[in-house]
Design a protein around this motif. Structure first.
Motif, PDB file in Angstrom:
ATOM      1  N   GLY A   1       0.853  -1.624  -0.333  1.00 22.62           N
ATOM      2  CA  GLY A   1      -0.276  -0.469  -0.010  1.00 22.62           C
ATOM      3  C   GLY A   1       0.557   1.227   0.333  1.00 22.62           C
ATOM      4  N   LEU A   2       1.604   1.284   0.715  1.00 26.26           N
ATOM      5  CA  LEU A   2       2.739   2.398   0.798  1.00 26.26           C
ATOM      6  C   LEU A   2       2.984   2.841  -0.172  1.00 26.26           C
ATOM      7  CD1 LEU A   2       4.399   2.241   4.318  1.00 26.26           C
ATOM      8  CD2 LEU A   2       3.020   3.716   3.748  1.00 26.26           C
ATOM      9  N   ILE A   3       3.961   1.540  -1.091  1.00 27.57           N
ATOM     10  CA  ILE A   3       4.856   1.550  -2.163  1.00 27.57           C
ATOM     11  C   ILE A   3       3.546   1.791  -3.600  1.00 27.57           C
ATOM     12  CG2 ILE A   3       5.798   0.319  -4.167  1.00 27.57           C
ATOM     13  CD1 ILE A   3       6.998  -1.542  -2.189  1.00 27.57           C
ATOM     14  N   LEU A   4       2.135   1.248  -3.525  1.00 33.05           N
ATOM     15  CA  LEU A   4       1.593   1.929  -4.393  1.00 33.05           C
ATOM     16  C   LEU A   4       1.099   3.914  -4.007  1.00 33.05           C
ATOM     17  CD1 LEU A   4      -0.513  -0.722  -5.021  1.00 33.05           C
ATOM     18  CD2 LEU A   4       0.574  -0.188  -6.481  1.00 33.05           C
ATOM     19  N   GLY A   5       0.902   4.023  -2.961  1.00 34.02           N
ATOM     20  CA  GLY A   5       0.894   5.369  -2.588  1.00 34.02           C
ATOM     21  C   GLY A   5       2.164   6.668  -3.202  1.00 34.02           C
ATOM     22  N   LEU A   6       3.262   6.091  -2.775  1.00 28.79           N
ATOM     23  CA  LEU A   6       4.511   6.797  -2.916  1.00 28.79           C
ATOM     24  C   LEU A   6       4.678   6.573  -4.992  1.00 28.79           C
ATOM     25  CD1 LEU A   6       6.814   5.588  -1.082  1.00 28.79           C
ATOM     26  CD2 LEU A   6       6.300   7.670  -0.965  1.00 28.79           C
ATOM     27  N   ILE A   7       4.152   5.679  -5.204  1.00 30.69           N
ATOM     28  CA  ILE A   7       3.709   5.235  -6.867  1.00 30.69           C
ATOM     29  C   ILE A   7       2.743   6.689  -7.769  1.00 30.69           C
ATOM     30  CG2 ILE A   7       2.980   4.213  -8.995  1.00 30.69           C
ATOM     31  CD1 ILE A   7       4.885   1.741  -7.715  1.00 30.69           C
ATOM     32  N   ALA A   8       1.873   6.585  -7.615  1.00 30.33           N
ATOM     33  CA  ALA A   8       0.858   7.210  -7.478  1.00 30.33           C
ATOM     34  C   ALA A   8       1.337   8.849  -7.342  1.00 30.33           C
ATOM     35  CB  ALA A   8      -0.357   7.177  -6.467  1.00 30.33           C
ATOM     36  N   VAL A   9       1.330   9.013  -5.892  1.00 35.88           N
ATOM     37  CA  VAL A   9       2.263  10.312  -5.512  1.00 35.88           C
ATOM     38  C   VAL A   9       2.806  10.975  -6.817  1.00 35.88           C
ATOM     39  CG1 VAL A   9       3.330  12.507  -4.271  1.00 35.88           C
ATOM     40  CG2 VAL A   9       1.754  11.239  -3.177  1.00 35.88           C
ATOM     41  N   GLY A  10       3.844  10.363  -7.037  1.00 33.56           N
ATOM     42  CA  GLY A  10       5.669  10.894  -8.418  1.00 33.56           C
ATOM     43  C   GLY A  10       4.425  10.207  -9.638  1.00 33.56           C
ATOM     44  N   VAL A  11       3.210   9.694  -9.767  1.00 32.87           N
ATOM     45  CA  VAL A  11       2.888   9.808 -10.956  1.00 32.87           C
ATOM     46  C   VAL A  11       2.112  11.227 -11.316  1.00 32.87           C
ATOM     47  CG1 VAL A  11       0.869   8.790 -12.508  1.00 32.87           C
ATOM     48  CG2 VAL A  11       3.072   7.384 -12.208  1.00 32.87           C
ATOM     49  N   ILE A  12       1.244  11.580  -9.952  1.00 36.24           N
ATOM     50  CA  ILE A  12       0.737  12.861  -9.782  1.00 36.24           C
ATOM     51  C   ILE A  12       1.520  14.360 -10.440  1.00 36.24           C
ATOM     52  CG2 ILE A  12      -0.805  14.569  -8.667  1.00 36.24           C
ATOM     53  CD1 ILE A  12      -2.538  11.724  -8.269  1.00 36.24           C
ATOM     54  N   GLY A  13       2.975  14.432  -9.493  1.00 35.26           N
ATOM     55  CA  GLY A  13       3.734  14.385  -9.510  1.00 35.26           C
ATOM     56  C   GLY A  13       4.014  15.482 -10.904  1.00 35.26           C
ATOM     57  N   ALA A  14       4.134  14.168 -11.781  1.00 33.13           N
ATOM     58  CA  ALA A  14       5.372  13.883 -12.780  1.00 33.13           C
ATOM     59  C   ALA A  14       4.004  14.531 -14.047  1.00 33.13           C
ATOM     60  CB  ALA A  14       5.071  12.702 -13.436  1.00 33.13           C
ATOM     61  N   LEU A  15       2.560  14.320 -13.839  1.00 36.95           N
ATOM     62  CA  LEU A  15       1.584  15.238 -14.591  1.00 36.95           C
ATOM     63  C   LEU A  15       1.450  16.728 -14.186  1.00 36.95           C
ATOM     64  CD1 LEU A  15      -1.319  12.184 -14.751  1.00 36.95           C
ATOM     65  CD2 LEU A  15       0.851  12.530 -16.745  1.00 36.95           C
ATOM     66  N   ALA A  16       1.532  16.882 -13.081  1.00 32.95           N
ATOM     67  CA  ALA A  16       1.298  17.954 -12.793  1.00 32.95           C
ATOM     68  C   ALA A  16       2.538  19.193 -13.349  1.00 32.95           C
ATOM     69  CB  ALA A  16       1.579  18.927 -11.606  1.00 32.95           C
ATOM     70  N   ILE A  17       3.977  18.695 -13.401  1.00 32.65           N
ATOM     71  CA  ILE A  17       4.762  19.109 -13.960  1.00 32.65           C
ATOM     72  C   ILE A  17       5.586  19.216 -15.270  1.00 32.65           C
ATOM     73  CG2 ILE A  17       7.047  19.775 -14.296  1.00 32.65           C
ATOM     74  CD1 ILE A  17       7.515  18.229 -11.072  1.00 32.65           C
ATOM     75  N   LEU A  18       5.277  18.374 -15.896  1.00 32.13           N
ATOM     76  CA  LEU A  18       4.135  18.239 -17.236  1.00 32.13           C
ATOM     77  C   LEU A  18       3.673  17.958 -17.950  1.00 32.13           C
ATOM     78  CD1 LEU A  18       7.661  14.826 -17.773  1.00 32.13           C
ATOM     79  CD2 LEU A  18       7.077  16.685 -17.945  1.00 32.13           C
ATOM     80  N   GLY A  19       2.308  18.449 -17.403  1.00 37.60           N
ATOM     81  CA  GLY A  19       1.077  17.958 -18.265  1.00 37.60           C
ATOM     82  C   GLY A  19       1.346  19.892 -19.039  1.00 37.60           C
ATOM     83  N   ASP A  20       1.351  20.743 -19.423  1.00 37.85           N
ATOM     84  CA  ASP A  20       1.462  20.839 -20.208  1.00 37.85           C
ATOM     85  C   ASP A  20       2.307  21.479 -21.805  1.00 37.85           C
ATOM     86  OD1 ASP A  20      -0.948  22.931 -18.888  1.00 37.85           O
ATOM     87  OD2 ASP A  20       0.875  24.415 -17.880  1.00 37.85           O
ATOM     88  N   LYS A  21       3.318  20.157 -20.873  1.00 38.83           N
ATOM     89  CA  LYS A  21       4.067  19.558 -21.922  1.00 38.83           C
ATOM     90  C   LYS A  21       3.472  18.710 -23.279  1.00 38.83           C
ATOM     91  CE  LYS A  21       7.899  22.076 -21.792  1.00 38.83           C
ATOM     92  NZ  LYS A  21       8.856  23.229 -22.533  1.00 38.83           N
TER      93      LYS A  21
END
Length: 54
Positions: A21-41
């Motif tokens: 559960g912790l690993i999946l949570g960290l992956i989800a946070v990473g994906v959301i962060g990456a989409l927030a940063i790269l979303g416009d591109k």
């Protein structure tokens, strides 16, 4: 009483699911962060592809 506390520290039941559960949570946070940063591109990229296909 000491055995009871020792049993609480050594107890491993359910530990695996918590770790997953912790690993999946960290992956989800990473994906959301990456989409927030790269979303416009990413949006620009797909808009460019769409424009070239038309």
């Amino acid at each position: 009483m000491l055995e009871m506390f020792k049993g609480l520290l050594v107890e491993e039941e359910g530990q695996g699911m918590t770790e997953y559960g912790l690993i999946l949570g960290l992956i989800a946070v990473g994906v959301i962060g990456a989409l927030a940063i790269l979303g416009d591109k990413i949006s620009e990229f797909f808009t460019k592809i769409n424009t070239e296909l038309e």
